[in-house]
Design a protein around this motif. Structure first.
Motif, mmCIF file in Angstrom:
data_model
loop_
_atom_site.group_PDB
_atom_site.id
_atom_site.type_symbol
_atom_site.label_atom_id
_atom_site.label_comp_id
_atom_site.label_asym_id
_atom_site.label_seq_id
_atom_site.Cartn_x
_atom_site.Cartn_y
_atom_site.Cartn_z
ATOM 1 N N ILE A 84 0.773 -0.982 -0.223
ATOM 2 C CA ILE A 84 -0.009 -0.040 0.303
ATOM 3 C C ILE A 84 0.548 1.785 0.145
ATOM 4 C CG2 ILE A 84 -2.146 1.509 1.138
ATOM 5 C CD1 ILE A 84 -3.044 -1.403 2.324
ATOM 6 N N ALA A 85 1.118 2.091 -1.157
ATOM 7 C CA ALA A 85 1.537 3.039 -1.352
ATOM 8 C C ALA A 85 0.894 4.572 -0.566
ATOM 9 C CB ALA A 85 1.074 3.843 -2.858
ATOM 10 N N ILE A 86 2.371 5.144 0.058
ATOM 11 C CA ILE A 86 1.139 6.529 0.815
ATOM 12 C C ILE A 86 0.737 6.828 -0.020
ATOM 13 C CG2 ILE A 86 1.889 8.681 1.555
ATOM 14 C CD1 ILE A 86 4.717 7.716 2.493
ATOM 15 N N GLY A 87 -0.998 7.669 0.842
ATOM 16 C CA GLY A 87 -2.209 7.811 -0.192
ATOM 17 C C GLY A 87 -3.205 7.569 -0.577
ATOM 18 N N GLU A 88 -2.275 5.771 -0.718
ATOM 19 C CA GLU A 88 -4.081 4.759 -0.724
ATOM 20 C C GLU A 88 -5.016 4.772 0.026
ATOM 21 O OE1 GLU A 88 -4.065 0.517 -2.520
ATOM 22 O OE2 GLU A 88 -1.506 1.510 -2.716
ATOM 23 N N TYR A 89 -5.977 4.352 -0.611
ATOM 24 C CA TYR A 89 -7.542 4.486 -0.045
ATOM 25 C C TYR A 89 -7.213 3.167 0.490
ATOM 26 C CZ TYR A 89 -11.899 2.921 0.900
ATOM 27 O OH TYR A 89 -13.634 3.002 1.199
ATOM 28 N N VAL A 90 -6.844 3.208 2.085
ATOM 29 C CA VAL A 90 -7.125 1.742 2.774
ATOM 30 C C VAL A 90 -8.322 0.930 3.112
ATOM 31 C CG1 VAL A 90 -6.163 0.634 5.140
ATOM 32 C CG2 VAL A 90 -5.005 2.180 3.972
ATOM 33 N N HIS A 91 -8.904 -0.349 2.576
ATOM 34 C CA HIS A 91 -10.471 -1.394 3.051
ATOM 35 C C HIS A 91 -9.739 -1.957 2.563
ATOM 36 C CE1 HIS A 91 -13.751 -0.052 3.609
ATOM 37 N NE2 HIS A 91 -14.876 -0.411 2.125
ATOM 38 N N VAL A 92 -10.772 -2.998 2.699
ATOM 39 C CA VAL A 92 -11.241 -4.392 2.621
ATOM 40 C C VAL A 92 -10.115 -4.456 1.802
ATOM 41 C CG1 VAL A 92 -13.175 -4.570 3.446
ATOM 42 C CG2 VAL A 92 -13.076 -4.333 1.736
#
Length: 105
Positions: A84-92
């Motif tokens: 997961i990159a910085i600024g990326e949506y973190v979700h399921v």
């Protein structure tokens, strides 16, 4: 990329603790530069959002590799199931809750 923002701008996101790896959107966020703050310290910061993040949802403020702990409130809340990159949506689609498991399957 992280940077300092003026103290007077209303925050678009909040980071609960300095060691957290995610921030929470306090308004719906669109791709581009967003400004916010760290609750515990009051430090202001900005990040570049890569895709829309709905109100109340999270985005990464640190690079997370597959298997890395996702930290919120200073505690482990999830595990990254992919990079997961910085600024990326973190979700399921890229994390699993840490509540019911000890590692990524």
């Amino acid at each position: 990329m992280e940077g300092e923002v003026p103290a007077g701008a209303p925050p678009q996101f909040l980071i609960h603790d300095e060691g957290d790896s995610v921030a929470v959107a306090v308004t719906a966020l669109e791709p581009g530069r967003v400004e916010g703050a760290v609750l515990k310290s009051g430090r202001r910061c900005e990040f570049e959002i890569l895709r829309p993040v709905p109100l109340g949802h999270k985005f990464a403020v640190t690079e997370l590799t597959k298997g890395a702990d996702v930290i919120k409130y200073g505690v482990r809340v999830a595990v990254a199931t992919k990079d997961i990159a910085i600024g990326e949506y973190v979700h399921v689609e890229n994390v699993r809750s840490a509540r019911w498991q000890n590692s990524v399957a």
